[in-house]
Design a protein around this motif. Structure first.
Motif, short mmCIF file in Angstrom:
data_model
loop_
_atom_site.label_atom_id
_atom_site.label_comp_id
_atom_site.label_asym_id
_atom_site.label_seq_id
_atom_site.Cartn_x
_atom_site.Cartn_y
_atom_site.Cartn_z
N TRP A 1 0.81 -1.22 0.00
CA TRP A 1 0.00 0.00 0.00
C TRP A 1 0.84 1.26 0.00
N TYR A 2 1.96 1.24 -0.68
CA TYR A 2 2.63 2.43 -1.15
C TYR A 2 2.54 2.36 -2.68
N PHE A 3 2.47 3.54 -3.32
CA PHE A 3 2.15 3.59 -4.75
C PHE A 3 3.35 4.14 -5.52
N ASP A 4 4.08 3.27 -6.22
CA ASP A 4 5.34 3.70 -6.82
C ASP A 4 5.22 4.14 -8.28
N TYR A 5 4.15 3.79 -8.96
CA TYR A 5 3.91 4.29 -10.31
C TYR A 5 2.43 4.65 -10.44
N TRP A 6 2.20 5.77 -11.11
CA TRP A 6 0.86 6.30 -11.29
C TRP A 6 0.62 6.56 -12.78
N GLY A 7 -0.64 6.38 -13.19
CA GLY A 7 -1.01 6.85 -14.51
C GLY A 7 -1.20 8.36 -14.50
N GLN A 8 -1.53 8.93 -15.63
CA GLN A 8 -1.74 10.36 -15.73
C GLN A 8 -3.14 10.79 -15.29
N GLY A 9 -4.02 9.82 -15.10
CA GLY A 9 -5.33 10.13 -14.57
C GLY A 9 -6.39 10.34 -15.64
N THR A 10 -7.64 10.10 -15.26
CA THR A 10 -8.78 10.34 -16.13
C THR A 10 -9.84 11.09 -15.33
N LEU A 11 -10.39 12.12 -15.92
CA LEU A 11 -11.32 13.00 -15.21
C LEU A 11 -12.74 12.46 -15.29
#
Lengths: 122, 106
Positions: free
Chosen positions: A107-117
């Motif tokens: 439950w640590y987040f090492d890679y993220w996407g750019q997101g969607t609104l």
């Protein structure tokens, strides 16, 4: 390199549904928990839902429990978020994120996407 | 567990040292992470388990503390460090984020 690409965001009316998808690449998808987090406009971060690397366990924020469902397809390296009964408070950028832990829940987040609104408005 | 970050905003010059605080309402051991979020970008993991730098994070970023009091230190600010910084705990099968500290570079 690790890539996470979200899709499926858009504008809906209160009470409607939306399904988000995240396509992952560049790592052994079957070995990592995956997560959806969100950020309302101008606000902080909130973990929405998580799914264990083997799909065995799922966790939800109290704010979405009973309305949202997380799922993963390890054969396609995708994770999805089915969102039902959407309300204006669900308006946010939704991020897909990879867990730091290899074959364990960290439950640590090492890679993220750019997101969607996702915008919920009448 | 509620995480309270302070200050809300800090404004410093390049080369100066920044010290950000995150206080937990109950002990979280060492299970605390720090993230950087630049404007218009997704968050980036900087520190995990209180003091471990994530892959590719410059050495000017360091974390410390345990139990209820944690700090993120940026030893010598660079212009690209202008961002909001969030702390996050994970313990007892719970997870939450602090409200963030905005770092402005003069």
């Amino acid at each position: 390199q690790v890539q996470l690409m979200e899709s499926g965001g858009g504008m809906v009316q209160p009470g409607e549904s939306l399904r988000l998808s995240c396509a992952a690449s560049g790592f052994t998808f079957t070995s990592y928990d995956m997560h959806w987090l969100r950020q309302a406009p101008g606000k902080g971060l909130e973990r929405v839902a998580s799914v264990r690397y083997d799909g065995g366990n799922k966790w939800y924020a109290d704010s979405v429990k009973g309305r949202f469902t997380i799922s993963r397809d390890n054969s396609k390296s995708t994770v999805e978020l089915q969102m039902n009964s959407l309300g204006v408070d669900d308006t946010a950028v939704y991020y897909c994120a990879k867990d730091l832990g290899l074959a364990r829940t960290i439950w640590y987040f090492d890679y993220w996407g750019q997101g969607t609104l996702v915008t919920v408005s009448s | 567990t509620v995480l309270t970050q302070s200050p809300a905003t800090v404004s410093l010059s390049p080369g100066e040292r920044a010290t950000l605080s995150c206080r937990a309402s109950q002990s979280v051991g060492i299970y605390l992470a720090w993230y950087q979020q630049r404007p218009g970008q997704a968050p980036r993991l900087l520190i995990y388990d209180a003091s471990n730098r994530a892959t590719g994070i410059p050495a000017r970023f360091s974390g410390g503390g345990s139990e209820t009091d944690f700090t993120l230190t940026i030893s010598s600010l660079e212009p690209e460090d202008s961002a909001v910084y969030y702390c996050q705990h994970r313990s007892n099968w719970q997870l939450s984020f602090g409200g963030g500290t905005k770092v402005e570079i003069k």
